[in-house]
Write a protein that holds these residues in place. Structure first.
Motif, PDB file in Angstrom:
ATOM      1  N   ILE A  73      40.922  45.675  41.837  1.00 17.94           N
ATOM      2  CA  ILE A  73      40.367  46.970  41.449  1.00 17.94           C
ATOM      3  C   ILE A  73      40.517  47.231  39.957  1.00 17.94           C
ATOM      4  O   ILE A  73      39.792  48.044  39.382  1.00 17.94           O
ATOM      5  CB  ILE A  73      41.029  48.116  42.262  1.00 17.94           C
ATOM      6  N   PHE A  74      41.412  46.525  39.304  1.00 15.48           N
ATOM      7  CA  PHE A  74      41.604  46.702  37.871  1.00 15.48           C
ATOM      8  C   PHE A  74      40.653  45.829  37.044  1.00 15.48           C
ATOM      9  O   PHE A  74      40.556  46.000  35.834  1.00 15.48           O
ATOM     10  CB  PHE A  74      43.043  46.372  37.486  1.00 15.48           C
ATOM     11  N   ARG A  75      39.964  44.873  37.714  1.00 21.91           N
ATOM     12  CA  ARG A  75      39.126  43.928  36.972  1.00 21.91           C
ATOM     13  C   ARG A  75      37.706  43.814  37.529  1.00 21.91           C
ATOM     14  O   ARG A  75      36.731  43.738  36.785  1.00 21.91           O
ATOM     15  CB  ARG A  75      39.786  42.538  36.991  1.00 21.91           C
ATOM     16  N   VAL A  76      37.597  43.785  38.854  1.00 19.03           N
ATOM     17  CA  VAL A  76      36.322  43.495  39.510  1.00 19.03           C
ATOM     18  C   VAL A  76      35.227  44.532  39.232  1.00 19.03           C
ATOM     19  O   VAL A  76      34.046  44.161  39.170  1.00 19.03           O
ATOM     20  CB  VAL A  76      36.544  43.318  41.028  1.00 19.03           C
ATOM     21  N   PRO A  77      35.533  45.841  39.082  1.00 17.76           N
ATOM     22  CA  PRO A  77      34.443  46.804  38.852  1.00 17.76           C
ATOM     23  C   PRO A  77      33.506  46.444  37.706  1.00 17.76           C
ATOM     24  O   PRO A  77      32.320  46.789  37.746  1.00 17.76           O
ATOM     25  CB  PRO A  77      35.200  48.109  38.567  1.00 17.76           C
TER      26      PRO A  77
END
Length: 446
Positions: A39-43
């Motif tokens: 959630i900290f990178r994929v968006p």
């Protein structure tokens, strides 16, 4: 809370597992198994394939609904067979030992061990970023992380779950800070052009990384033998945990969009750090790096907890090293299985081979999830006359499980289309489990 000894799902030496975890503990395991670094990178990757902020939020909301459907299916399975081993147990009962073994083989060789090695490495890298230290070779530190968490879990589920509760609360706190900062500060530039027309194929492609970010709810089924009143508490934990995760994920994306805008999010390589840097400068970026490090550490911990119990049950069935079958006489932990799993994960971390193995594992991982959910149809038919009615049943059956299987089929087909070589290697790794199964069964008969 009293400790009630129970056996593993198959005949296993005494002592057995102890039911010590309540709804809160199990819910934290669900959350900890899902929220890692995704959630900290994929968006940012999702934003590249969506046309607007609205599409971005819909993708994450829809992904949460799909993941919840999968979790509901696992909730009924866990209520029916609340034993250690999770999916391995359901596959063994429904489709036979060879299918269950191949599932466990993938977990051991690639899925869980590779994830432990990979995420331990990510933990070290983010911890270095939080401390302002450049770690040129994170592999030895990743091994030290695995050894440290293995040592904690050696002392049983209470020690492991206590650490998990602390880490999960801290990772939720990090997400809450990120969300609050993003929604409070805002400042995203206005779009310079109207959003493009909706592209269904691009949107479907955007769902792929979203679904991967939602994976991991199934770890709690692996430890069902240590949950109090599991027929009721396990479904409650899955439902509560997944609703909490989905809420956090959608709000986190709203925070990214509020600060960076859709175009800025698509251009970012580290959206969480960019949001915190925009609000507080470099100290903000370091703070969120620490939050990500804590989040990944919690994921490694729950991976060790869940996978070790699967391998212990396999050993009790005679299809894994017999030394791994007994539990520790005092701590009631699968200490030998835990040690074997950690040792293989350390090898993968030191050699760096986990990166390619994880690429190979995608198809096998999703097929394994689909196979486990397919056992629900067998249980509904073959165990329709069970005297004990499960405390939870999937609503809208069979529509919801079928819908989830259709989504899995799409994920597998897309992966094969995009990465045929990796998918082929994954199939070969899976098929390699068949001769290994023959070896173990002959060894058991000898």
């Amino acid at each position: 809370m009293s400790d009630q000894a129970v056996t593993a799902s198959a005949p296993a030496p005494v002592p057995g597992y102890l039911r010590r975890l309540g709804v809160w503990d199990a819910s934290m395991i669900v959350v900890g198994g899902v929220i890692g670094s995704g959630i900290f990178r994929v968006p940012a990757a999702v934003a590249k394939q969506t046309g607007s902020a609205g599409e971005q939020l819909v993708a994450w909301a829809l992904g949460g609904v799909i993941a919840l459907i999968g979790a509901l299916s696992y909730a009924e399975l866990g209520a029916r067979r609340p034993n250690a081993g999770g999916g391995y147990v359901y596959l063994r009962e429904a489709f036979g030992l060879i299918v269950a073994f191949v599932y466990g083989w993938n977990l051991l060789i690639v899925n869980h061990s590779g994830a432990i090695a990979a995420v331990s490495t990510v933990f070290v890298e983010y911890l270095g970023a939080a401390l302002g230290v450049n770690i040129a070779n994170p592999a030895p530190w990743a091994v030290a992380t695995i050894v440290f968490l293995t040592g904690i879990n050696w002392f049983g589920i209470r020690a492991g779950s206590l650490v998990q509760n602390i880490l999960t609360v801290l990772k939720l706190l990090a997400l809450a800070i990120l969300i609050a900062v993003g929604l409070s500060f805002g400042g995203a530039p206005a779009p310079t052009a109207p959003p493009p027309a909706f592209q269904p194929f691009s949107f479907m492609a955007a769902l792929m990384p979203v679904l991967f970010s939602y994976g991991g709810w199934y770890y709690v089924n692996d430890i069902a033998g240590e949950i109090t009143d599991p027929r009721r508490n396990l479904p409650r934990a899955l439902l509560l945990g997944m609703l909490l995760v989905a809420t956090c994920y959608v709000l986190a994306n709203a925070a990214y969009l509020a600060v960076l805008g859709h175009a800025g999010l698509a251009a970012s390589t580290a959206p969480a750090a960019d949001v915190m840097r925009a609000a507080f400068g470099e100290p903000g970026a370091r703070l969120i790096a620490l939050g990500i490090a804590i989040s990944t550490l919690g994921f490694v911990n729950i991976s060790l907890i869940g996978a070790a119990r699967v391998f212990q049950v396999m050993a009790a069935d005679g299809v894994f090293f017999r030394a791994a079958a007994p539990l520790h006489p005092r701590w009631h932990s699968p200490n030998i299985a835990l040690l074997m799993l950690a040792s293989w994960a350390c090898v993968l971390a030191l050699t760096g081979t986990f990166e390619q193995l994880l690429n190979y594992s995608t198809v096998g991982d999703w097929i394994g999830i689909a196979a486990v959910i397919a056992t629900l149809f067998w249980y509904r038919r073959a165990r329709a006359d069970d005297a004990t009615e499960p405390a939870f049943r999937v609503p809208l059956y069979p529509l919801l499980p079928i819908l989830f299987l259709v989504v899995v089929a799409w994920v597998v087909a897309t992966t094969v289309w995009q990465s045929p070589r990796d998918a082929g290697m994954g199939v070969l790794i899976t098929l390699a489990g068949i001769p290994v199964y023959w070896y173990w069964t002959r060894r058991r008969a000898a």
